[in-house]
Design an enzyme around this catalytic site. Structure first.
Site, PDB file in Angstrom:
ATOM      1  N   THR A  18     132.956  91.308  -6.345  1.00 39.31           N
ATOM      2  CA  THR A  18     132.448  90.217  -5.505  1.00 39.31           C
ATOM      3  C   THR A  18     131.877  89.103  -6.373  1.00 39.31           C
ATOM      4  OG1 THR A  18     131.954  91.779  -3.755  1.00 39.31           O
ATOM      5  CG2 THR A  18     130.811  89.659  -3.658  1.00 39.31           C
ATOM      6  N   CYS A  61     121.186  91.040 -33.586  1.00 38.75           N
ATOM      7  CA  CYS A  61     121.887  91.894 -32.643  1.00 38.75           C
ATOM      8  C   CYS A  61     120.961  92.119 -31.458  1.00 38.75           C
ATOM      9  CB  CYS A  61     122.333  93.193 -33.291  1.00 38.75           C
ATOM     10  SG  CYS A  61     121.021  94.099 -34.065  1.00 38.75           S
TER      11      CYS A  61
END
Ligand code: PLP
Length: 368
Positions: free
Chosen positions: A225, A308
Site C-alpha cells: 500500500t 554506518c
C-alpha cells in the site's frame, strides 16, 4: 543559539511545500487501491506526485516506480537488471548498491573520485553483457561522475546503465530521457521530502520484475500500500527550485576558510566537478570521529565521511578508493541544506578554528 545543521546528505531539510502536502495527505487519508471516492481521491494524490517527479527528471509518469526510498530503488534495479549480466560497480558506490550487487566487479576511480573511464572501457571490452552501476554524485565527496560519457560507453558496448542519483537529484540537473540509462534511483528525504518514499525511474517502456510482490500496486512492479503522505511530500519536494549558486557560494567560503586556516587540510575531490553543497575535508592524522564530536559540542552538525547505522566511524571506503591511505578515517563531510543560513560559513569556521587550535595543541603536547 540553534545548532547549525550541515548534514544535508544524511537527510535534506524538509521543504515547507512538502510539509504542507504531507499534512494535507494525512488529513485526507485513504488507500489508492480502494474503488470508492476516498480511494479515488488518494489515487489522485499519488498520480499527481508521480507526475511531479517525472516532470522534474524528464521521464514519463508511467516509467516512475514508487518505492520506499533510495535503498529499495537500487535493490529493485539490481534485482531486475543483473540476471544474466556481469555487474560492474564503481569503487565509491553507496552501500545500498554495493550490498545489492553481489559478485560484482569493481570499476576503479581516479584520485579525484570520478570513475576511471579507461578502466570501465577495459572491463566492457572483455565482452559479455554487462550492467554498469555508477552514481551521479558521491554521498561523501559530492564528486559528480561524467554521466554522459559513461552512458555513451555503455551504449556502444551494449551494456545497461543503472545510476544512483540519490544525492544529485534536485541539486543538479538530470534529464532521464536524454541520459538513456536503464534505471535511475532517487530518494524523497534527500530532496526535502520525508523518509518513506523514493523512486526508480526506468527507461521508456522497460519492465522490471518486482522485488516485493504483493497486491499488484505500481502496475505489478512494487507491491505494498502506497504511503500517501510520504509520496505527496515527495512530489511537492520534486517541484521545488534549488538555488545552487547560493549554496555553492557558501560551500566555497567554507573551503577557502579551511585552506587559509591550515594548508594541510585537503578537500577530497576538490578539483573535480561536485555537488554545490558538499565538502569532504580531510585533516590528516585527526580521526573524523574526534572532529565530529568536537564540532557537535560547539553546535555544528556534520558527519564523518562514512558512518554506518551503528553510528560507528571507520575508514571511508570512498577515501580509500581515492588513495587517502591512513587518512581515509580523517574526513568530515560538510553538507549544506537548501536553507542553510548565509552566516553558515562564519559559524562553521569559528567552531572549526577553535577545535583546530585545541586539538593541535593537544597533539603537540602528546608528541613532546
Ligand atoms: N544512495 C546514496 C548515494 C545515498 O547517499 C543514500 C543514503 O544516504 C542511499 C542511496 C539510500 O537512500 P535511502 O536513505 O532513501 O534508502
Amino acid at each position: 543559539m540553534d545548532p547549525l545543521d550541515l548534514d544535508a546528505n544524511a537527510t535534506e531539510a524538509l521543504r515547507p511545500a512538502a510539509k504542507a502536502a504531507l499534512v494535507a495527505a494525512l488529513r485526507q487519508g485513504g488507500n489508492p487501491s480502494s474503488i470508492h471516492a476516498g480511494g479515488r481521491a488518494a489515487r489522485g494524490v499519488v498520480e499527481r506526485a508521480r507526475r511531479q517527479v517525472a516532470d522534474r527528471f524528464g521521464a514519463a509518469p508511467g516509467d516512475v516506480v514508487l518505492t520506499s526510498g533510495g535503498t529499495e530503488a537500487n535493490a529493485l534495479a539490481l534485482h531486475g537488471l543483473s540476471p544474466g549480466r556481469r555487474v560492474l560497480v564503481g569503487a565509491t558506490e553507496h552501500p545500498a548498491v554495493r550490498a545489492a550487487a553481489s559478485a560484482a566487479e569493481t570499476i576503479r576511480v581516479l584520485p579525484d573520485g570520478r570513475a576511471d573511464l579507461g578502466h570501465l572501457l577495459a572491463l566492457l571490452a572483455e565482452g559479455a553483457p554487462a550492467l554498469v552501476c555508477l552514481m551521479a554524485a558521491n554521498n561523501e565527496t559530492g564528486v559528480l561522475n561524467p554521466l554522459d560519457e559513461i552512458a555513451a560507453l555503455c551504449a556502444s558496448h551494449g551494456a545497461l546503465l543503472h545510476v544512483d542519483a540519490v544525492q544529485s537529484a534536485g541539486r543538479v540537473g538530470l534529464d532521464a530521457r536524454r541520459l538513456g540509462a536503464a534505471s535511475i534511483a532517487i530518494s524523497a528525504h534527500k530532496m526535502g521530502g520525508v523518509p518513506g518514499a523514493g523512486a526508480l525511474i526506468l527507461a521508456p517502456g522497460l519492465h522490471l520484475p518486482a522485488l516485493i510482490a504483493g497486491g499488484g500496486q505500481e502496475r505489478g512492479r512494487r507491491g505494498g500500500t502506497e504511503p500517501l503522505p510520504a509520496i505527496a511530500a515527495f512530489g511537492a519536494a520534486a517541484a521545488e527550485p534549488y538555488d545552487a549558486r547560493r549554496i555553492a557560494g557558501l560551500r566555497d567560503a567554507i573551503e577557502a576558510g579551511l585552506r587559509e586556516l591550515d594548508p594541510a587540510i585537503v578537500i577530497a575531490g576538490g578539483g573535480a566537478p561536485r555537488l554545490p553543497n558538499t565538502s569532504l575535508a580531510v585533516w590528516p592524522g585527526v580521526p573524523a570521529e574526534t572532529q565530529v564530536i568536537a564540532l557537535d559540542l560547539a553546535g555544528i552538525r556534520v558527519s564523518a565521511g562514512a558512518a554506518c547505522s551503528s553510528g560507528k566511524v571507520g575508514a571511508s571506503h570512498v577515501l580509500e578508493a581515492m588513495g587517502f591511505g591512513a587518512d581515509a578515517a580523517c574526513g568530515i563531510r560538510i553538507s549544506l541544506p537548501w536553507n542553510a543560513p548565509d552566516d553558515a560559513p562564519q559559524r562553521f569556521l569559528a567552531a572549526y578554528a577553535a577545535m583546530h587550535k585545541r586539538l593541535s595543541s593537544r597533539r603537540a603536547s602528546a608528541s613532546t
